[in-house]
Design a protein around this motif. Structure first.
Motif, short mmCIF file in Angstrom:
data_model
loop_
_atom_site.label_atom_id
_atom_site.label_comp_id
_atom_site.label_asym_id
_atom_site.label_seq_id
_atom_site.Cartn_x
_atom_site.Cartn_y
_atom_site.Cartn_z
N ARG A 277 0.84 -1.21 0.00
CA ARG A 277 0.00 0.00 0.00
C ARG A 277 0.86 1.25 0.00
N GLY A 280 2.10 1.79 -3.34
CA GLY A 280 1.01 2.30 -4.18
C GLY A 280 0.82 3.81 -4.01
N ALA A 281 0.99 4.29 -2.78
CA ALA A 281 0.84 5.74 -2.53
C ALA A 281 1.97 6.52 -3.22
N ALA A 284 1.20 6.60 -6.87
CA ALA A 284 0.09 7.51 -7.18
C ALA A 284 0.63 8.94 -7.25
N GLU A 397 -5.22 9.63 -1.22
CA GLU A 397 -6.38 8.84 -1.67
C GLU A 397 -6.01 7.35 -1.74
N ALA A 398 -4.81 7.07 -2.21
CA ALA A 398 -4.37 5.66 -2.28
C ALA A 398 -4.33 5.06 -0.88
#
Ligand SMILES: Cc1ncc(COP(=O)(O)O)c(C=O)c1O
Length: 406
Positions: A277, A280-281, A284, A397-398
């Motif tokens: 995660r 992923g941020a 993003a 948001e991620a």
């Protein structure tokens, strides 16, 4: 004007942030190195390391960095004149091959395409061509820290099996261990190596080697060439210091024990998912920054990206300028750019000044991660480096999407 009056933060891909718990565990008088607590603690450390790696064989710990355990792995199963095939998707895959040469091992390098992981089909063809099975070892790096390319280890094993080849599979998980899933049995890894200074959150100084039964049998056919690196006496040692061929790394063992406690309290699946995660941020934010200007991630396909580090290309000199700005004005140390576009030994692309890397491994939470991204965002603005907007919104948001589902 500098805004740098708070706590410094290190966002390099190792050594990573050292948790206070680990540092406090190391802050103690010298222990008894013959019997008692340290001996029991070391047994539990080895058991837990084996559990995290899902190793059916044994683990040994060397006092040394990643280069040390690279050499240990090579010397235990390869003799001078032996052949190995080194799969390279960055500097570290090639670096392992370079360590083999002075040992008299013939290391052939198979380079991945720039920005891409190792192609299992290419590996299978190369192994099929080795009709005499001269290649004794295939080496690879799970996540190459220089390029942030993540290789699919299970697919590499399937390629070896599909070629009907008997080479040992030797994997460098120095960047990825404790950050990305590892399962030696399911992935068919024979020898795995790592260091303690990245996902294991302990000051640099321990090299860890895991060997399954197949690797230990391969070892048995070799005469020991080095009393120091030989893993057998370390595995079978009856006297505790013999596990380390001398004085044990006393305080590092206490630190590593505490780090393992932290990981196991969180749960390995949760640790791996947190890394995914957080990565992923970062991606993003980079997608948003990259909408204008020259910032691009080195690895285009998210499935091929490391969860521990991200390598980024910039315009000429901007990577270095951004690193300098973040260090001076925000107290954030970013990872330096490393020559990533290595094909057949030649650097064919961007220079190291046109790159930077973000380490997002180990002891990290949302404020630390968002602080790094916010510092980069401020640096891009301060330096007038063209970039897309709303990167921090994209990153939060991620992260928010993750919390919603957690
Ligand atoms: C994937 C990988 N392998 C090997 C090494 C070499 O380790 P060390 O610098 O501890 O010798 C590193 C170092 O960052 C690495 O990231």
């Amino acid at each position: 004007m500098s805004h740098n009056t708070g706590r410094d933060h290190i966002a390099i891909p190792g050594p990573s942030v050292m948790p206070s718990r680990v540092l406090q565990a190391m802050h103690r008088p010298a222990p008894n190195i013959y019997t008692g607590a340290l001996v029991e603690l070391t047994e539990s450390v080895l058991q837990d390391l084996n559990r995290i790696a899902n190793n059916s064989g044994d683990a040994v710990i060397y006092i040394g960095n990643g280069h040390a355990v690279w050499e240990a792995a090579l010397i235990n199963v390869l003799a001078p004149g032996d052949d190995m095939l080194a799969l390279a998707s960055g500097r570290f895959g090639r670096g392992w091959a370079a360590m083999a040469e002075p040992l008299g091992i013939k290391a052939e390098v198979l380079d991945a395409q720039v920005g891409q992981p190792i192609d299992p089909d290419q590996l299978e063809s190369r192994l099929r061509a080795d009709t005499e099975h001269r290649i004794r070892v295939v080496s690879t790096v799970q996540s190459d820290t220089s390029t942030s390319i993540r290789n699919d280890i299970a697919a590499i094993r399937r390629a070896i099996d599909a070629a009907g080849h008997h080479a040992l599979l030797m994997v460098d998980a120095i960047c990825s261990f404790g950050c990305e899933p590892m399962d030696m049995q399911a992935m068919g890894v024979d020898i795995l190596i790592t260091g303690c200074q990245k996902g294991l959150m302990t000051p640099p100084g321990l090299g860890i080697l895991f060997a399954n039964e197949k690797a230990q049998q391969a070892k048995a056919q070799h005469l020991p060439r080095s009393a120091y690196w030989d893993w057998r006496p370390r595995i079978s040692a009856e006297v505790f210091p013999a596990r380390f061929c001398g004085t044990p790394p006393t305080h590092h063992l206490y630190g590593l024990r505490e780090a393992l406690d932290m990981l196991l309290e969180e749960g390995m699946n949760a640790v791996w998912s947190r890394h995914e995660r957080f990565a992923g941020a970062v991606w993003a934010a980079l997608d948003a920054w990259g909408a204008d200007g020259e910032l691009t991630m080195h690895v285009a396909n998210p499935a091929d990206r490391s969860h521990a580090v991200t390598a980024i290309h910039t315009g000429d000199g901007d990577g270095k300028r951004l690193q300098d700005w973040c260090k001076e004005h925000a107290g954030v140390t970013l990872g330096i750019g490393m020559d990533t576009r290595i094909t057949e030994g030649a650097v064919v692309g961007s220079s190291v000044d046109a790159m930077f890397r973000i380490g997002h491994m180990g002891h990290l939470n949302i404020p630390m991660l968002m602080g790094t991204l916010g510092s980069i965002d401020a640096g891009l603005k301060a330096l007038g480096i063209e970039h897309g907007q709303s990167a921090l919104t994209a990153a939060s948001e991620a992260l928010g999407a993750f919390r919603k589902h957690a």
